[in-house]
Design a protein around this motif. Structure first.
Motif, PDB file in Angstrom:
ATOM      1  N   PRO A 363      25.072  24.269 -11.261  1.00 12.96           N
ATOM      2  CA  PRO A 363      23.875  25.047 -10.138  1.00 12.96           C
ATOM      3  C   PRO A 363      23.337  23.820 -10.166  1.00 12.96           C
ATOM      4  CG  PRO A 363      23.922  26.819 -12.191  1.00 12.96           C
ATOM      5  CD  PRO A 363      24.514  25.611 -12.335  1.00 12.96           C
ATOM      6  N   ALA A 364      23.053  22.966 -11.066  1.00  9.74           N
ATOM      7  CA  ALA A 364      21.661  22.369 -10.417  1.00  9.74           C
ATOM      8  C   ALA A 364      22.305  20.734  -9.749  1.00  9.74           C
ATOM      9  CB  ALA A 364      21.271  20.166 -11.782  1.00  9.74           C
ATOM     10  N   LEU A 365      23.666  20.210  -9.526  1.00  9.52           N
ATOM     11  CA  LEU A 365      24.765  19.522  -8.908  1.00  9.52           C
ATOM     12  C   LEU A 365      24.887  19.842  -8.524  1.00  9.52           C
ATOM     13  CD1 LEU A 365      27.635  18.247 -11.189  1.00  9.52           C
ATOM     14  CD2 LEU A 365      25.411  17.169 -10.978  1.00  9.52           C
ATOM     15  N   LEU A 366      24.919  21.473  -7.558  1.00  9.16           N
ATOM     16  CA  LEU A 366      25.227  21.932  -6.295  1.00  9.16           C
ATOM     17  C   LEU A 366      23.805  22.242  -5.816  1.00  9.16           C
ATOM     18  CD1 LEU A 366      27.114  25.497  -7.190  1.00  9.16           C
ATOM     19  CD2 LEU A 366      28.288  22.842  -6.553  1.00  9.16           C
ATOM     20  N   GLN A 367      22.772  21.830  -6.117  1.00  5.60           N
ATOM     21  CA  GLN A 367      21.845  22.238  -4.888  1.00  5.60           C
ATOM     22  C   GLN A 367      20.403  20.357  -5.106  1.00  5.60           C
ATOM     23  OE1 GLN A 367      19.123  25.816  -5.991  1.00  5.60           O
ATOM     24  NE2 GLN A 367      20.622  25.035  -8.048  1.00  5.60           N
ATOM     25  N   ASP A 368      21.475  19.405  -5.959  1.00 10.30           N
ATOM     26  CA  ASP A 368      21.152  18.328  -5.429  1.00 10.30           C
ATOM     27  C   ASP A 368      19.568  18.342  -5.951  1.00 10.30           C
ATOM     28  OD1 ASP A 368      21.540  15.271  -5.134  1.00 10.30           O
ATOM     29  OD2 ASP A 368      20.395  15.738  -2.657  1.00 10.30           O
ATOM     30  N   GLY A 405      35.950  20.379  -0.454  1.00  8.95           N
ATOM     31  CA  GLY A 405      37.624  20.569  -1.141  1.00  8.95           C
ATOM     32  C   GLY A 405      37.844  22.146  -1.758  1.00  8.95           C
ATOM     33  N   LEU A 406      36.375  22.459  -1.949  1.00 12.36           N
ATOM     34  CA  LEU A 406      36.733  24.127  -3.290  1.00 12.36           C
ATOM     35  C   LEU A 406      36.472  25.214  -0.879  1.00 12.36           C
ATOM     36  CD1 LEU A 406      36.639  26.367  -4.569  1.00 12.36           C
ATOM     37  CD2 LEU A 406      33.879  26.477  -4.597  1.00 12.36           C
ATOM     38  N   GLN A 407      36.280  24.761  -0.613  1.00 13.20           N
ATOM     39  CA  GLN A 407      35.742  25.936   1.213  1.00 13.20           C
ATOM     40  C   GLN A 407      37.203  25.142   1.355  1.00 13.20           C
ATOM     41  OE1 GLN A 407      32.626  23.788   2.424  1.00 13.20           O
ATOM     42  NE2 GLN A 407      30.944  25.224   2.098  1.00 13.20           N
ATOM     43  N   GLN A 408      38.208  24.603   1.094  1.00 12.67           N
ATOM     44  CA  GLN A 408      39.002  24.334   2.406  1.00 12.67           C
ATOM     45  C   GLN A 408      39.817  24.888   1.183  1.00 12.67           C
ATOM     46  OE1 GLN A 408      39.944  20.071   2.709  1.00 12.67           O
ATOM     47  NE2 GLN A 408      38.285  20.069   4.041  1.00 12.67           N
ATOM     48  N   GLU A 451      27.218  29.986   3.328  1.00 10.54           N
ATOM     49  CA  GLU A 451      26.297  30.143   2.430  1.00 10.54           C
ATOM     50  C   GLU A 451      26.698  31.013   0.977  1.00 10.54           C
ATOM     51  OE1 GLU A 451      22.603  30.246   5.213  1.00 10.54           O
ATOM     52  OE2 GLU A 451      23.190  32.013   4.828  1.00 10.54           O
ATOM     53  N   LYS A 452      27.664  32.254   1.108  1.00 15.30           N
ATOM     54  CA  LYS A 452      28.560  32.971  -0.205  1.00 15.30           C
ATOM     55  C   LYS A 452      29.395  32.013  -1.025  1.00 15.30           C
ATOM     56  CE  LYS A 452      28.228  37.077   3.160  1.00 15.30           C
ATOM     57  NZ  LYS A 452      29.637  38.055   4.127  1.00 15.30           N
ATOM     58  N   ILE A 453      29.492  31.148  -0.497  1.00 12.36           N
ATOM     59  CA  ILE A 453      30.550  30.867  -0.937  1.00 12.36           C
ATOM     60  C   ILE A 453      29.950  29.656  -1.679  1.00 12.36           C
ATOM     61  CG2 ILE A 453      32.354  28.498  -1.204  1.00 12.36           C
ATOM     62  CD1 ILE A 453      33.665  29.452   1.274  1.00 12.36           C
ATOM     63  N   PHE A 454      28.901  29.258  -1.561  1.00 16.84           N
ATOM     64  CA  PHE A 454      27.504  28.591  -2.214  1.00 16.84           C
ATOM     65  C   PHE A 454      26.872  29.183  -3.448  1.00 16.84           C
ATOM     66  CE2 PHE A 454      23.199  27.140  -3.293  1.00 16.84           C
ATOM     67  CZ  PHE A 454      22.883  26.596  -3.538  1.00 16.84           C
ATOM     68  N   ILE A 456      28.094  32.663  -4.214  1.00 16.31           N
ATOM     69  CA  ILE A 456      28.769  32.436  -5.978  1.00 16.31           C
ATOM     70  C   ILE A 456      29.098  31.630  -7.052  1.00 16.31           C
ATOM     71  CG2 ILE A 456      31.268  34.005  -5.655  1.00 16.31           C
ATOM     72  CD1 ILE A 456      31.651  34.950  -3.045  1.00 16.31           C
ATOM     73  N   THR A 457      29.365  30.310  -5.980  1.00 14.19           N
ATOM     74  CA  THR A 457      30.394  28.877  -7.226  1.00 14.19           C
ATOM     75  C   THR A 457      28.879  28.676  -7.571  1.00 14.19           C
ATOM     76  OG1 THR A 457      31.040  28.674  -5.109  1.00 14.19           O
ATOM     77  CG2 THR A 457      30.640  26.233  -6.645  1.00 14.19           C
ATOM     78  N   ARG A 458      27.708  28.507  -7.093  1.00 10.23           N
ATOM     79  CA  ARG A 458      26.517  28.400  -8.339  1.00 10.23           C
ATOM     80  C   ARG A 458      26.686  29.614  -8.840  1.00 10.23           C
ATOM     81  NH1 ARG A 458      20.392  28.679  -6.144  1.00 10.23           N
ATOM     82  NH2 ARG A 458      21.077  31.179  -6.333  1.00 10.23           N
ATOM     83  N   PHE A 459      26.928  30.492  -9.022  1.00  8.11           N
ATOM     84  CA  PHE A 459      26.213  31.507 -10.100  1.00  8.11           C
ATOM     85  C   PHE A 459      27.910  31.685 -11.123  1.00  8.11           C
ATOM     86  CE2 PHE A 459      28.051  35.636 -11.661  1.00  8.11           C
ATOM     87  CZ  PHE A 459      27.032  36.432 -11.788  1.00  8.11           C
ATOM     88  N   LEU A 460      28.748  31.546 -10.313  1.00  9.59           N
ATOM     89  CA  LEU A 460      29.763  30.910 -11.635  1.00  9.59           C
ATOM     90  C   LEU A 460      29.801  30.250 -12.297  1.00  9.59           C
ATOM     91  CD1 LEU A 460      33.309  31.995  -8.826  1.00  9.59           C
ATOM     92  CD2 LEU A 460      32.094  33.734 -11.741  1.00  9.59           C
ATOM     93  N   LEU A 461      29.439  28.908 -12.016  1.00  9.68           N
ATOM     94  CA  LEU A 461      29.273  27.575 -12.891  1.00  9.68           C
ATOM     95  C   LEU A 461      27.677  28.103 -13.772  1.00  9.68           C
ATOM     96  CD1 LEU A 461      29.369  24.792 -10.554  1.00  9.68           C
ATOM     97  CD2 LEU A 461      31.257  25.819 -12.034  1.00  9.68           C
ATOM     98  N   SER A 462      27.349  29.352 -13.701  1.00  8.96           N
ATOM     99  CA  SER A 462      25.782  28.861 -14.653  1.00  8.96           C
ATOM    100  C   SER A 462      26.241  29.919 -15.724  1.00  8.96           C
ATOM    101  CB  SER A 462      24.970  29.463 -14.071  1.00  8.96           C
ATOM    102  OG  SER A 462      24.995  31.146 -13.145  1.00  8.96           O
ATOM    103  N   LEU A 463      27.397  30.429 -16.019  1.00 12.39           N
ATOM    104  CA  LEU A 463      28.344  31.525 -16.646  1.00 12.39           C
ATOM    105  C   LEU A 463      29.066  30.604 -17.818  1.00 12.39           C
ATOM    106  CD1 LEU A 463      30.214  34.312 -14.418  1.00 12.39           C
ATOM    107  CD2 LEU A 463      27.784  34.347 -15.373  1.00 12.39           C
TER     108      LEU A 463
END
Length: 469
Positions: A363-368, A405-408, A451-454, A456-463
């Motif tokens: 999550p920290a990486l996604l939020q810079d 890349g994930l979005q594509q 925003e949804k992709i962000f 969801i991805t942040r949540f999954l990486l925190s699991l």
């Protein structure tokens, strides 16, 4: 986008044989056997790590001796940091994923704690060169490696006064395993390795005057053995194949050994002349390797976690110190194994503090965001004050992830299926229905697709589920 059973198998293979899949467009193999053979073809190239001193210049020649030593220590630290950063990036970006994964395996198997960057580089490249070849050739090369000879004191191994360190670890940790040799075997093997060392240029040499040329009795065999003879005798013993195969199984398959599988694989390994690539192909194409009790059942090593994130999200670090600090905090620093036994692995990667920190990284990486890290005193070799450490970034890791890349990759997924699609791509174990429901309910209806992709991805990486592969 439909995630098929084959896609799940492919992701499993890429995590175990490498450091996870990327989301870059690529031609997908038709079946697992094709995928394994492609990994082996890609791994044929060898890209050695460059000289870690390449960027250092000549320092002033009129310095006081104390200042010279201090500057040399600083240059050594910077060179090690540079080498660590270079290898981490190579793990993440190299097409030769299987060769790099095997280099990491052998780095833990032939574990050395070295102080000199050039010795680290030479040893790492020796492991990389022989990583997928025949084990006897690798064993001979690493036994002649200057870093290994230094670390296990064979430079001091002379006739009349043999040093047993290398011989002991050769039998206990590198080939046969404890209980399959005697103390007398160690003594006789040490005599065979007397005189093995390296010169000022770091080249292997046999100092003939220091070699004990007398008869030796090793594991029931008698002769005027040299070091090469001892290596030949240990690989002729099928126990070495069993010992190595069990370590392969623990590294690539499961922390829980399956004696029948290991025995079958080790028989093949021995009969093949210790063909490492052949053994891995046999392992990765076995049906049981893709069973549900194997997929997602291994805790990612810290390096696997960091490199996997870098591959999936094109992570870029603000400086070469940041990933080093992350490795130290997580308990696996490249080029610095804890001792000659290497990293214990498995559940040893996780405790209450490291798990909490692991769950923050993605999550920290996604939020810079900057990750502030409190290293233990013995993990921090920098002789500077705590305040200075915080200012110069030693205890702050900065990096940024990229979701393009994930979005594509999921561009064809409907918005109401984003949670399911992303969880199948990012997790190696099924997302629990309760967590899935919680995630769906937490997404604002007004959020854009991006925003949804962000979220969801942040949540999954925190699991905790993201911590296994």
């Amino acid at each position: 986008m439909e995630i098929k059973a084959f896609d799940v198998k492919l992701q499993h293979l890429y995590w175990r044989a490498g450091f996870g899949p990327t989301f870059l467009p690529e031609k997908k193999p038709g079946n697992i056997r094709q995928a394994v053979r492609q990994l082996l073809r890609d791994a044929q190239a060898v890209h050695p790590l460059p000289d870690p001193h390449r960027e250092s210049g000549e320092g002033p020649t009129t310095m006081a001796e104390a200042d010279k030593r201090k500057q040399q220590q600083q240059e050594r630290r910077k060179a090690i940091e540079r080498l660590n950063y270079t290898w981490l990036n190579q793990l993440a970006t190299a097409q030769e994923q299987l060769r790099e994964k095997m280099t990491l395996f052998w780095h833990g198997h032939f574990a050395c704690r070295l102080r000199e960057p050039r010795l680290m580089q030479v040893q790492n490249n020796t492991l990389r060169q022989h990583a997928l070849g025949k084990f006897p050739e690798l064993l001979l090369a690493i036994s002649r490696d200057p870093g290994m000879l230094q670390f296990l004191n064979n430079q001091q191994n002379r006739k009349q006064s043999p040093n047993e360190n290398f011989a002991r670890e050769l039998l206990e940790l590198f080939t046969l395993g404890r209980g399959y040799y005697t103390e007398q075997d160690i003594k006789e093997a040490a005599r065979a390795f007397t005189g093995w060392g390296y010169n000022a240029e770091g080249e292997f040499v046999v100092r003939k005057r220091q070699h004990d040329a007398g008869p030796k009795t090793f594991m029931g065999h008698t002769g005027n053995f040299k070091g090469e003879d001892i290596l030949r005798l240990v690989v002729e013993n099928p126990r070495t194949a069993e010992f190595l195969t069990a370590k392969f199984y623990a590294f690539f398959v499961s922390d829980v050994p399956d004696e029948a599988r290991i025995r079958k694989l080790s028989t093949y390994f021995y009969k093949s002349g210790y063909n490492i690539a052949g053994l891995l192909e046999k392992l990765f194409t076995s049906g049981w390797f893709y069973r549900s009790d194997i997929v997602g059942a291994k805790i990612k090593a810290p390096v696997e976690l960091l490199v996997g994130l870098q591959r999936q999200f094109a992570v870029t670090y603000a400086d070469s110190r940041s990933p080093l600090v992350l490795q130290r905090a997580l308990g696996q620093e490249l080029l610095q194994p804890p001792n000659v036994s290497g990293w214990a692995g498995g559940r040893n990667w996780i405790d209450s503090s490291t798990l909490a920190f692991r769950l923050q990284i993605g999550p920290a990486l996604l939020q810079d965001a900057a990750l502030e890290i409190q290293l233990k005193p013995d993990d921090d070799a920098e002789p500077t004050r705590p305040v200075a450490r915080r200012k110069d970034g030693l205890r702050i890791a900065r990096a940024k992830a990229n979701l393009e890349g994930l979005q594509q990759r999921i561009s064809q997924v409907k918005e109401d299926e984003l949670v399911k699609g992303l969880s199948l791509l990012l997790l190696q174990v099924p997302l629990h229905p309760a967590k899935e429901q919680l995630l769906v309910q937490s997404i604002p209806a007004s959020a854009t697709r991006q925003e949804k992709i962000f979220l969801i991805t942040r949540f999954l990486l925190s699991l905790p589920e993201y911590q296994v592969c």
